[in-house]
Structure formats: C-alpha cells, structure tokens
Design a protein around this motif. Structure first.
Motif, PDB file in Angstrom:
ATOM      1  N   PHE A  93      53.935  -5.927  56.639  1.00  0.00           N
ATOM      2  CA  PHE A  93      55.203  -5.476  57.197  1.00  0.00           C
ATOM      3  C   PHE A  93      55.720  -6.464  58.240  1.00  0.00           C
ATOM      4  CE2 PHE A  93      53.014  -1.421  56.041  1.00  0.00           C
ATOM      5  CZ  PHE A  93      53.870  -1.070  55.005  1.00  0.00           C
ATOM      6  N   PRO A  94      57.048  -6.560  58.396  1.00  0.00           N
ATOM      7  CA  PRO A  94      57.636  -7.553  59.307  1.00  0.00           C
ATOM      8  C   PRO A  94      57.613  -7.100  60.763  1.00  0.00           C
ATOM      9  CG  PRO A  94      59.357  -6.322  58.209  1.00  0.00           C
ATOM     10  CD  PRO A  94      58.069  -5.851  57.599  1.00  0.00           C
ATOM     11  N   ARG A  95      57.880  -8.038  61.655  1.00  0.00           N
ATOM     12  CA  ARG A  95      57.984  -7.751  63.082  1.00  0.00           C
ATOM     13  C   ARG A  95      59.422  -7.350  63.408  1.00  0.00           C
ATOM     14  NH1 ARG A  95      55.925 -12.903  66.137  1.00  0.00           N
ATOM     15  NH2 ARG A  95      56.138 -11.496  67.937  1.00  0.00           N
ATOM     16  N   LEU A 148      56.409   5.075  55.239  1.00  0.00           N
ATOM     17  CA  LEU A 148      55.994   3.697  55.475  1.00  0.00           C
ATOM     18  C   LEU A 148      56.475   3.180  56.824  1.00  0.00           C
ATOM     19  CD1 LEU A 148      56.775   2.206  51.954  1.00  0.00           C
ATOM     20  CD2 LEU A 148      54.518   2.785  52.860  1.00  0.00           C
ATOM     21  N   HIS A 149      57.716   3.526  57.206  1.00  0.00           N
ATOM     22  CA  HIS A 149      58.306   2.907  58.398  1.00  0.00           C
ATOM     23  C   HIS A 149      58.705   3.916  59.461  1.00  0.00           C
ATOM     24  CE1 HIS A 149      62.615   3.991  58.000  1.00  0.00           C
ATOM     25  NE2 HIS A 149      62.279   4.148  56.744  1.00  0.00           N
ATOM     26  N   HIS A 245      50.665  -3.614  69.802  1.00  0.00           N
ATOM     27  CA  HIS A 245      51.690  -4.416  70.467  1.00  0.00           C
ATOM     28  C   HIS A 245      53.090  -3.910  70.141  1.00  0.00           C
ATOM     29  CE1 HIS A 245      49.450  -8.343  71.750  1.00  0.00           C
ATOM     30  NE2 HIS A 245      48.836  -7.246  72.142  1.00  0.00           N
ATOM     31  N   GLY A 246      53.181  -2.675  69.681  1.00  0.00           N
ATOM     32  CA  GLY A 246      54.487  -2.059  69.465  1.00  0.00           C
ATOM     33  C   GLY A 246      55.130  -2.336  68.134  1.00  0.00           C
ATOM     34  N   GLU A 247      54.418  -2.978  67.208  1.00  0.00           N
ATOM     35  CA  GLU A 247      54.985  -3.287  65.892  1.00  0.00           C
ATOM     36  C   GLU A 247      54.634  -2.173  64.913  1.00  0.00           C
ATOM     37  OE1 GLU A 247      57.043  -5.516  65.310  1.00  0.00           O
ATOM     38  OE2 GLU A 247      56.769  -7.130  66.764  1.00  0.00           O
ATOM     39  N   PHE A 248      55.516  -1.178  64.827  1.00  0.00           N
ATOM     40  CA  PHE A 248      55.276  -0.074  63.896  1.00  0.00           C
ATOM     41  C   PHE A 248      56.568   0.466  63.291  1.00  0.00           C
ATOM     42  CE2 PHE A 248      55.675   1.613  68.159  1.00  0.00           C
ATOM     43  CZ  PHE A 248      56.566   2.675  68.018  1.00  0.00           C
ATOM     44  N   LEU A 249      57.733   0.063  63.818  1.00  0.00           N
ATOM     45  CA  LEU A 249      58.991   0.614  63.328  1.00  0.00           C
ATOM     46  C   LEU A 249      59.382   0.077  61.955  1.00  0.00           C
ATOM     47  CD1 LEU A 249      61.021   0.670  66.640  1.00  0.00           C
ATOM     48  CD2 LEU A 249      60.129   2.629  65.377  1.00  0.00           C
ATOM     49  N   PRO A 395      57.463   3.161  72.044  1.00  0.00           N
ATOM     50  CA  PRO A 395      57.129   1.852  72.617  1.00  0.00           C
ATOM     51  C   PRO A 395      57.822   0.725  71.849  1.00  0.00           C
ATOM     52  CG  PRO A 395      55.166   3.207  72.362  1.00  0.00           C
ATOM     53  CD  PRO A 395      56.261   3.915  71.638  1.00  0.00           C
ATOM     54  N   ALA A 396      58.123  -0.351  72.558  1.00  0.00           N
ATOM     55  CA  ALA A 396      58.863  -1.468  71.963  1.00  0.00           C
ATOM     56  C   ALA A 396      58.045  -2.751  72.039  1.00  0.00           C
ATOM     57  CB  ALA A 396      60.195  -1.663  72.682  1.00  0.00           C
TER      58      ALA A 396
END
Length: 535
Positions: A93-95, A148-149, A245-249, A395-396
């Motif tokens: 998945f992308p950042r 997924l997102h 590190h906040g990468e889940f959106l 979180p961002a």
C-alpha cells in the motif's frame, strides 16, 4: 468457468445495439459508446452461470459469500478492484503524503482530500471518487472492499442512539447479543494494548485521550481488527514502520490488518464453493432469459483497459457494491426501464453519517511526526445537550513536527440526499442538500469547542472545496426498498446486504461494524428461509 467465442466488431455492435434498444439507445448510440467498452480493438465475450452472485467483496459481500458457501451454494464474487495481499515486510500500500498511482481508482491524480498533488498514469487503485451535486463519495476498490483502507474504528452504538436512526424492524437486543459479537470475533477486534499506547510514537493518542477526559466526555479505546504483534515488531525495528508511523489511511502494510479478504473471504474460498473474480466491473443489472438476472461486466486490466466482456447468468444477486455503487446500479436499472419493477424509492434516504474534520494546533504542545496508528482512541459525548457526538483522533504520518493533530467527529444528520437517474448520460448521480448537515455541524462544533476550552489549542475545520464522505449509507433502505432482511420488494432473488440498507447514519459510530453485523443478520434469515427455495 466456460469461455465464450470471440466476436467481430459488427457482431458486437449488433448485440450491443439490440440490448441498447431495450433502453431506447439504439445501435448508433451503442457505437458512440464503444470507447467505454475497450474499442477500437474488439473485446471477446464470455458467459458464466452461477447459482448466486455477490457483487462487491467488502463487509457485506464477505459475509454473503461465506454464509452462502457454508449453506452449500456455489457462489461467484464479482469485484472491480484487484487483489492486494499485504504480507510482512511488504510495500503493498502507498504512503499518504507520498501518493503514487495506487491511491486512486482510474484517475490521474489523488482523490482523497489533504493529499499532496501528484500526477500519474491511471490505475485500478484503492479509492474511487463518486462525484455528486453537493457531495462526493470516497469508495474502496479491491478484494476486501472498504476494509482495505478504512481506519478500522469499530464502535457499537448505544440502544438509544441505534433506535433513533435504524428501522424499528431491526431489533437492537438481537444485534447486540448475536451479530455484533460474531463480527468482532470474525474480524478479531481488540483495543490497543497498554504497551503500544504508552510508546512515544503514540504521544498524540494519549494527548487526545487526556483532552477528552478533561472535557468531560467518555474516553474509550476503540476496537480495531489489528494484529498488534505486528505493530510491536514495527516498534522494535523488526519490520518496516508503516502503521506505527501513521501510514494506514491507504491500507495497512506488513499484513497487520484483519481485513475482509483475510477473514470472511479467505474462509469462503476455503469451502471450495466460492470463486472471486477481481477486476470485473459490473456495468448493468438486468432481467435474464433462462435465469432471473444477468450481470454485464467488463473484465479489465490494472490500467483500466477492457480485456473481455463477461455476461453472468444467475437466479440470485446479492448487491454489496457499497452504498454509492449499489445505489447507482439500481437507480440506473429502474430509470432506464431495464428493471421498471424496482421499488420507487431506490436511491433515496442516503446520508453521510454526519462527518466533520478539524485540525487542532498548539505551538507549545508537541504531537510528533509519524504519529502512531491506527486510530485507537475516541471520546463519546452522547448525552450532550447540543446533540450526541463521537470525536476521535486519526494519527497522521506528518514528516516533521507540526504541533498539530486531526480531530474528527460524527453526529446524526438531519436530512437525506438521493441518487437520481439522468437519461442524457444514462447514469445515476447523487444530489445532497447542504441543509442536511446543519445539525451535525452544530453538535460537532459545540463538542470541539468544549474540548478547546479545557485543553487549549486552535481547532480549525478542514473544509474541502468539494465536500466528501468516506461513510456513505442508504439508497436501498429497509422498509421502502427492502424487507428487514435485505430482500428487494417484488424482485425474487435480488438482495441488498451492504450499507445501502441503512438510512444515512449509524448513530455517531463508524459504519463498518454495524454494516457487517446487519449483513450477518440478513444472511442468517436468507440462508434459513431462501436457500433451496428462492436460491
């Protein structure tokens, strides 16, 4: 699967022209539409026959596939998106702040608000933007759908709030005793553990929880469908630091999320009775000849180019394409005259779940870059005199210290929008009255103000030029369109078991848990009463 013959351009035009004539288009209009079906190069056509077809592979679709398979029903799951298959040490998945072509469904730029600008070749990415009048809808695409997102926030509404928004035919006690717990078990929902919440990466989450308690609200740890051991491995440095590190959106890497593809769909496929067809875009639902229904689909590649026309014949269709796309299919089928017997209220009683987002900034209060995710904390202000509200902190993955944190809220909308058929474009389009957001804005603004007065900081609303929602609900609701178990009135074998059943709100809670629990309730009855008779 059976493979149909390749046909010539003339043969395809004749077939499409005949089908188009049933909706008043004719062969000339069919010819003008050829770029949409992959021409000038002719695409072959293939026919499939299945006992049941599930359209969409998200929360409702996963439930439908598994429960039908366990009842012995051979089922096809049609999904427009690709398989993603996140595993440890991956970059599937992308950042968020470094978008690439994986972020958007067949568009050349990011479609999610707050994303930095980028330009790329269109791709069958994670999020589609369905543009409407007054509101756009952000929809998931991929095997697993929105699971997924999504942020994974799993909240169960109180009985009082549930009965304010849901049809009276849906019993809260049954949902609370049977269906919510079943979903929690299937998706392995648990709250954030102490050791992770107390890690330095989760400074902003602890700060939000303290702010919520100072404001007099009920601070809670929400349930999450997460493998927390993967997050621990990230924090130790044993795995790349994605979610921590906040990468889940845009999806959870390292295989940390128990999404629908890894739970419901994996169990469904293991029965041997379920076939999943990714990269199949359903273009039309229509009455069948030898079967009750046909679904006309495009099988595409990841660039969106049509490789094949697939016609699926079946007696049973369970629509789970999500509120926006289920609504568009039904409204187009009725408005074009293809399925005139559909209920008159298809497309109506649609809502946004009352979302609103703020950015809180306090220059003397560090919140850290790369704020630990996923969203783990919420503040329940359900007894507020200005209206019930839930606030939470997503979180961002800021790259630098910003002294800021996002605060999002959900309240109960006071109105509804609707999808309407446009004969000029032969499509359905959403119309959203801005007055429908008045009550949520008042309630959420009041809750944020109370938090600001006790915790400090400046709360600035994030107001995109094009208003949007991640939480579409309604369009085929229980009562006017469906019976209490998702059966579409006067259309045997046609079911809706996704968020389209819910009239606009899941009562100050993120919709995913309620959607999945409602689908479980519907499938219990469908399997018990319809398998062997209707199905």
């Amino acid at each position: 699967m059976t493979t149909g013959q390749r046909i010539s351009r003339r043969g395809f035009l004749a077939g499409v022209g005949a089908a188009a004539a049933t909706v008043g288009l004719g062969e000339a209009a069919a010819a003008r539409a050829l770029p949409d079906v992959g021409f000038p190069a002719p695409a072959p056509t293939r026919d499939e026959w299945y006992r049941a077809v599930v359209v969409g592979s998200g929360f409702g679709g996963g439930v439908a596939a598994l429960r039908l398979a366990r009842a012995g029903v051979r089922t096809l799951v049609v999904e427009r998106g690709r398989w993603w298959n996140s595993v440890p040490n991956d970059n599937t998945f992308p950042r968020f702040y470094h978008p690439d072509r994986r972020v958007s469904w067949l568009e050349p730029t990011p479609v999610v608000p707050s994303s930095p600008p980028a330009v790329f070749q269109p791709y069958t990415g994670l999020v589609e933007r369905v543009r409407g009048v007054g509101m756009s809808v952000l929809c998931g695409a991929g095997v697993g759908g929105g699971s997924l997102h999504y942020e994974g926030i799993s909240l169960q509404p109180s009985e009082e709030l549930f009965t304010r928004v849901m049809p009276s035919s849906v019993d809260y006690d049954e949902m609370a005793a049977v269906h919510y717990p079943r979903v929690a078990s299937m998706l392995r929902m648990t709250p954030i553990p102490d050791d992770i919440l107390n890690h330095v990466r989760y400074t902003s989450s602890r700060k939000f929880l303290a702010d919520a308690e100072r404001a007099g609200t009920t601070g809670v740890r929400v349930l999450q469908p997460m493998n927390w051991d993967v997050i621990r491995a990230e924090l130790r440095g044993d795995l790349p630091p994605w979610t921590s590190h906040g990468e889940f959106l845009y999806g959870v890497n390292n295989g940390a999320r128990y999404s629908v593809d890894k739970t419901y769909l994996a169990e469904a496929v293991a029965t041997g009775l379920v076939t999943i067809a990714p990269l199949h875009v359903v273009k039309e639902l229509a009455p069948g000849g030898t079967t009750r229904y046909v679904l006309r689909c495009h099988r595409i590649d990841t660039d969106g180019v049509v490789q094949e026309n697939v016609v699926v014949h079946t007696d049973t269709v369970l629509l789970n394409a999500g509120s926006a796309n289920t609504s568009r299919l039904l409204v187009r089928a009725k408005g074009s005259g293809t399925m005139p017997n559909l209920p008159p209220d298809v497309g109506r009683f649609w809502g946004t779940n009352g979302d609103r987002v703020f950015l809180r900034t306090e220059p003397l209060d560090p919140t850290l870059p790369h704020q630990g995710g996923p969203t783990a904390i919420a503040a329940l202000d359900w007894d507020a005199g200005t209206g019930p509200v839930t606030l939470f902190h997503p979180p961002a993955p800021f790259d630098v210290e910003t002294f800021s944190m996002y605060v999002a809220g959900m309240a109960i909308p006071n109105g509804h929008g609707a999808f309407h058929y446009d004969p000029l474009t032969d499509s359905a389009r959403l119309v959203w009255p801005p007055t429908s957001d008045v009550d949520p804005e008042i309630a959420i603004d009041a809750a944020v103000t109370r938090m600001a007065l006790t915790s400090g900081g400046v709360f600035a609303p994030v107001q995109p030029v094009d208003p949007n929602t991640f939480h579409p609900l309604g369009g085929a609701v229980i009562g006017p369109v469906c019976d209490p178990y998702g059966r579409v009135h006067d259309n045997p074998g046609l079911y809706v078991t996704d968020g389209s059943l819910i009239p606009g709100s899941t009562a100050c809670c993120n919709p995913s848990w309620t959607i999945t629990a409602l689908a479980e309730r519907c499938l219990d009855r469908i399997v018990a009463q319809d398998v062997g008779t209707v199905i």
